[in-house]
Scaffold this motif. Structure first.
Motif, mmCIF file in Angstrom:
data_model
loop_
_atom_site.group_PDB
_atom_site.id
_atom_site.type_symbol
_atom_site.label_atom_id
_atom_site.label_comp_id
_atom_site.label_asym_id
_atom_site.label_seq_id
_atom_site.Cartn_x
_atom_site.Cartn_y
_atom_site.Cartn_z
ATOM 1 N N ARG A 47 0.847 -1.186 0.000
ATOM 2 C CA ARG A 47 0.000 0.000 0.000
ATOM 3 C C ARG A 47 0.894 1.252 0.000
ATOM 4 N NH1 ARG A 47 -2.053 -1.197 6.212
ATOM 5 N NH2 ARG A 47 0.025 -1.125 7.159
ATOM 6 N N GLN A 48 0.282 2.414 -0.012
ATOM 7 C CA GLN A 48 1.014 3.689 -0.026
ATOM 8 C C GLN A 48 1.951 3.791 1.173
ATOM 9 O OE1 GLN A 48 -1.450 7.086 0.779
ATOM 10 N NE2 GLN A 48 -0.139 8.497 -0.341
ATOM 11 N N ALA A 83 1.034 4.630 5.110
ATOM 12 C CA ALA A 83 -0.337 4.227 5.448
ATOM 13 C C ALA A 83 -0.383 3.313 6.659
ATOM 14 C CB ALA A 83 -0.982 3.536 4.249
ATOM 15 N N ASN A 86 -1.384 5.654 -3.850
ATOM 16 C CA ASN A 86 -2.629 6.152 -3.252
ATOM 17 C C ASN A 86 -3.267 5.140 -2.306
ATOM 18 O OD1 ASN A 86 -2.855 8.617 -5.048
ATOM 19 N ND2 ASN A 86 -2.971 7.012 -6.612
ATOM 20 N N MET A 87 -3.981 5.662 -1.294
ATOM 21 C CA MET A 87 -4.793 4.824 -0.420
ATOM 22 C C MET A 87 -6.278 5.177 -0.482
ATOM 23 S SD MET A 87 -3.524 2.250 1.202
ATOM 24 C CE MET A 87 -4.612 1.962 2.605
ATOM 25 N N VAL A 88 -6.603 6.345 -1.027
ATOM 26 C CA VAL A 88 -8.001 6.761 -1.102
ATOM 27 C C VAL A 88 -8.742 5.884 -2.109
ATOM 28 C CG1 VAL A 88 -7.581 9.136 -0.410
ATOM 29 C CG2 VAL A 88 -7.443 8.514 -2.827
ATOM 30 N N ILE A 89 -10.022 5.628 -1.840
ATOM 31 C CA ILE A 89 -10.831 4.789 -2.725
ATOM 32 C C ILE A 89 -11.640 5.702 -3.645
ATOM 33 C CG2 ILE A 89 -12.495 2.887 -2.826
ATOM 34 C CD1 ILE A 89 -11.743 2.174 0.013
ATOM 35 N N ARG A 90 -10.963 6.205 -4.677
ATOM 36 C CA ARG A 90 -11.594 7.030 -5.698
ATOM 37 C C ARG A 90 -11.170 6.492 -7.061
ATOM 38 N NH1 ARG A 90 -9.632 12.560 -2.847
ATOM 39 N NH2 ARG A 90 -11.114 12.585 -1.116
ATOM 40 N N ALA A 147 -7.604 7.454 -8.271
ATOM 41 C CA ALA A 147 -6.539 6.894 -7.438
ATOM 42 C C ALA A 147 -6.406 5.385 -7.658
ATOM 43 C CB ALA A 147 -6.817 7.195 -5.964
ATOM 44 N N SER A 161 -12.627 -4.178 7.636
ATOM 45 C CA SER A 161 -13.386 -3.190 6.861
ATOM 46 C C SER A 161 -14.790 -3.697 6.553
ATOM 47 C CB SER A 161 -12.639 -2.865 5.565
ATOM 48 O OG SER A 161 -12.453 -4.022 4.774
#
Length: 333
Positions: free
Chosen positions: A8-9, A12, A42-46, A49, A92
């Motif tokens: 991951r990033q 994070a 990136n770690m954002v869920i968009r 990204a 999650s």
């Protein structure tokens, strides 16, 4: 053999990076393989990204690809027959289900679990408890998951100390509400001690500690050497988490020679074995009684510390690296 480990990033987290960074070292030195370590940006869920992360994964060139955790969806950009996926937990999914957020639950279920698990050659997880959770969420798809425990970093070595019975330093690892600092703070009210917190504090939690009169010190973004020093500086690890996929701090305290108070839940009781005092993490009274017992019972402390040195032998890095090497070889063959 060339192995590409995808992370991951950067920044994070540190647990996954520590585990697989250590394994990469052992794979290079003991199995003569080439290991490339790549962090996605990136770690954002968009959408943008996620697409950028998938492009980074797609550019990798190796014989075996290993997604080390969290960014499971990278499997969608990697060769299916040569990809290994490690899933550490299902926190999650559990969190979204508890919140009643149905659509977000199914989005995570599909993108982070179902599609990646369908696509890869091998799936591993770090504990029997995590495997059971995967089966509960994913059904028969998770039956092929292999359990390979996390290793304890050999940086953590025995460092005997004289336990401070009148004002001990209690080590707490903090990175979310599931670490249970709120109940721990209530349990420590009126007990003379110092709480050493590793990790970020929310304003709400800092205000609670101040209101309860808890003497504490907070440290963040520690190096490996500073983490080792933090364990040496404490008298006791208090790890009363409500949820864990594994529970590496228990082993790090065992290896250092520090007494451990932890939760009577899976997988912590499995990881700790006979090397920790177990308490109900939902009970403030039980946590308080556990801390007080370890502060006053020298014989119990010594028994648990001795058991800790024996317990950590089960999690040697070279043994865990050999297990992963067998997985990689099965993918190649």
């Amino acid at each position: 053999m060339t192995i590409s480990i995808l992370f991951r990033q950067k920044g994070a987290g540190f647990s996954i990076e520590g585990v697989f960074g250590l394994l990469a070292t052992y794979l290079r030195t003991q199995h003569a393989v080439t290991v490339c370590e790549t962090h996605v940006p990136n770690m954002v869920i968009r959408p943008g990204a996620l697409w950028q992360n998938l492009r980074v994964a797609r550019r990798q060139r190796a014989d075996v690809y290993h997604i080390s955790g969290d960014v499971h969806y990278l499997a969608l950009a990697l060769p299916p027959r040569r990809t290994v996926l490690t899933i550490h937990d299902c926190i999650s999914l559990d969190r979204e289900r508890q919140r009643g957020n149905r659509w977000r639950y199914y989005a995570l279920w599909l993108l982070f679990y179902y599609l990646p698990m369908h696509r890869v050659a091998r799936i591993t997880t770090v504990s029997d408890k995590s495997r059971r959770e995967l089966i509960r969420h994913m059904g028969p798809l998770a039956e092929r998951v292999t359990v390979i425990p996390n290793p304890c970093n050999p940086r953590f070595q025995p460092s005997p100390n004289v336990f401070n019975e009148t004002n001990p330093t209690l080590l707490h690892i903090e990175n979310g509400e599931h670490k249970n600092l709120a109940r721990l703070a209530l349990a420590l009210q009126g007990i003379r001690c110092k709480l050493l917190i590793i990790g970020p504090l929310t304003p709400e939690r800092a205000a609670q500690l101040a209101a309860l009169g808890i003497v504490y010190e907070q440290r963040v973004n520690l190096t490996d050497e500073q983490m080792v020093a933090a364990y040496k500086a404490c008298d006791m690890l208090v790890f009363v988490s409500l949820y864990e996929g594994f529970g590496l701090p228990v082993l790090e305290a065992n290896a250092t020679g520090r007494v451990v108070l932890t939760s009577a839940i899976d997988p912590l009781r499995d990881v700790a074995g006979e090397a920790a005092l177990l308490v109900d993490p939902t009970s403030v009274a039980a946590i308080r009684a556990g801390v007080q017992r370890l502060m006053t019972d020298a014989a119990l402390r010594q028994r648990l510390i001795t058991a800790g040195y024996q317990n950590v032998v089960r999690y040697k890095a070279e043994t865990v690296a050999a297990h992963y090497m067998a997985v990689y070889q099965s993918v190649i063959s």
